[in-house]
Design a protein around this motif. Sequence first.
Motif, PDB file in Angstrom:
ATOM      1  N   ASP A 149     -53.103  53.772  26.907  1.00  0.00           N
ATOM      2  CA  ASP A 149     -51.718  53.537  26.502  1.00  0.00           C
ATOM      3  C   ASP A 149     -51.600  52.185  25.811  1.00  0.00           C
ATOM      4  O   ASP A 149     -52.307  51.227  26.134  1.00  0.00           O
ATOM      5  CB  ASP A 149     -50.791  53.584  27.723  1.00  0.00           C
ATOM      6  N   SER A 150     -50.674  52.097  24.851  1.00  0.00           N
ATOM      7  CA  SER A 150     -50.531  50.902  24.017  1.00  0.00           C
ATOM      8  C   SER A 150     -50.086  49.687  24.812  1.00  0.00           C
ATOM      9  O   SER A 150     -50.432  48.554  24.465  1.00  0.00           O
ATOM     10  CB  SER A 150     -49.531  51.183  22.886  1.00  0.00           C
ATOM     11  N   PHE A 151     -49.322  49.900  25.883  1.00  0.00           N
ATOM     12  CA  PHE A 151     -48.823  48.763  26.657  1.00  0.00           C
ATOM     13  C   PHE A 151     -49.975  47.977  27.273  1.00  0.00           C
ATOM     14  O   PHE A 151     -50.050  46.751  27.163  1.00  0.00           O
ATOM     15  CB  PHE A 151     -47.869  49.249  27.752  1.00  0.00           C
ATOM     16  N   SER A 152     -50.896  48.655  27.929  1.00  0.00           N
ATOM     17  CA  SER A 152     -52.025  47.959  28.556  1.00  0.00           C
ATOM     18  C   SER A 152     -53.015  47.449  27.508  1.00  0.00           C
ATOM     19  O   SER A 152     -53.618  46.382  27.680  1.00  0.00           O
ATOM     20  CB  SER A 152     -52.736  48.885  29.545  1.00  0.00           C
ATOM     21  N   PHE A 153     -53.172  48.198  26.416  1.00  0.00           N
ATOM     22  CA  PHE A 153     -54.125  47.773  25.387  1.00  0.00           C
ATOM     23  C   PHE A 153     -53.634  46.525  24.665  1.00  0.00           C
ATOM     24  O   PHE A 153     -54.441  45.765  24.115  1.00  0.00           O
ATOM     25  CB  PHE A 153     -54.357  48.904  24.386  1.00  0.00           C
ATOM     26  N   TYR A 154     -52.324  46.287  24.672  1.00  0.00           N
ATOM     27  CA  TYR A 154     -51.779  45.086  24.040  1.00  0.00           C
ATOM     28  C   TYR A 154     -52.416  43.831  24.623  1.00  0.00           C
ATOM     29  O   TYR A 154     -52.729  42.877  23.890  1.00  0.00           O
ATOM     30  CB  TYR A 154     -50.256  45.042  24.221  1.00  0.00           C
TER      31      TYR A 154
END
Length: 327
Positions: A149-154
Amino acid sequence: MNPRLIIILVAAAFAVAAPFFVYPVLLMTILCFVIFACSFNLLLGYTGLLCFGHAMFFGGAAYITGQILKTTSVSVEAAILCGALAAGLLGLVIGQLSIRRQGIQFAMITLAFSQLVYFVLLQMEFTGGENGMQGIPRNPLFGFIEVRDSFSFYYVILGLSVAAVFAFYRIVHSPFGEVLKAIRDNEARVESLGFDPEKFKLIAFTLSATMAGLAGAMKATVFQFVTLTDVSWPVSGEVILMTLLGGLGTLTGPMFGAAIIILMNDHLAGFGEWALIAQGVILLVVIVFFRRGFVGEIGALVKYLARRGKRPVSAPVTAKPVVEPNG
C-alpha cells in the motif's frame, strides 16, 4: 535552541505527518523529483556542466529496477539500489566519452547519448516498447516487510530521500565539493594548482548519474510502471526548469523547484497543453527577474539586509557652544 535545528525538526514532523493529509503518491512523486533535481544541481550548479540528457539515467534506472522486480524475488530496496548503480555505471561510460568537451559541445553530446538510450530502450523487448513496462511489483522490504500500500511505502521513499539529500549535502560541503566549485569558477587555475579537473568532473558526473538513477528507480516502484516518457528529452528539460526555478548552486533551491513544478503539473493536469505554457511562462519570468532562482534571490536579500544591519551608524555632529569672553 539553534534556529537551523528547529527548522529541521519542523520539516521532519511535517514529512512524517504529511501522508495523513496529502495523497501519498503525490508526496512520493515530489520526493523522487527532489532527488532528481539535486542530482542535476550537483552537475550544473556546483560543477558547471550542462547536461541535456539527464533523463537517460532517470528512465534507464527505472527500467532496470522494474525488470529486476518483475523477474526476481529481490527486495524492493535492493532493486532500487541496483537501478541506481546501473545508472552510475552508464554515467561513468558516457562521462569518459563526453567529459573532455565543455559548454554547448558537452550539452549536445549528452543529448545525443540520451536519444541513443531512448531508441535502444524503444527497440528492446523487455521494456514493452511504446506500451511501457507494466505491473512492476513491490517486493517485501528486506524480504519480509510488506509495502504494497502507498501509505506504508511512502516512509520507505522518505527514508531513501533523506539519505540521498544528506549524501548530496556532504558531497557539496566536503573538500571534493570545494574543488568542484573551484572548477566551475576557474578551471585553469585549479589545474595550475596540481588538480586534474577532468578526473573530478568525471566523478561528479558519475555521482550525479547515480543520484538521478536512484530517483528514477524510486519513481518506478511508486507508480509500478515505466514508460518511454521517463527517458525522453522533455523530462531532461523539466529537471533543468526545476533547478533554475529554485536556484542553482543552492542546497534547498532544487527541492523547492521540484515541489513547485510537480504541484503545478498536478493542478493543471486537466488543462492539457496549458501546463507546458505555464512552465514556459515561469521559466521566462525566472530568467528575466529571478536569475538566481527564488531561493537564491531570497538568500541574497537576507545577506543584503544583514550587511545593512551591521553597518555602523555615524554619530551626529553637534556644534560646540561658543564661550563669550568676560568683560
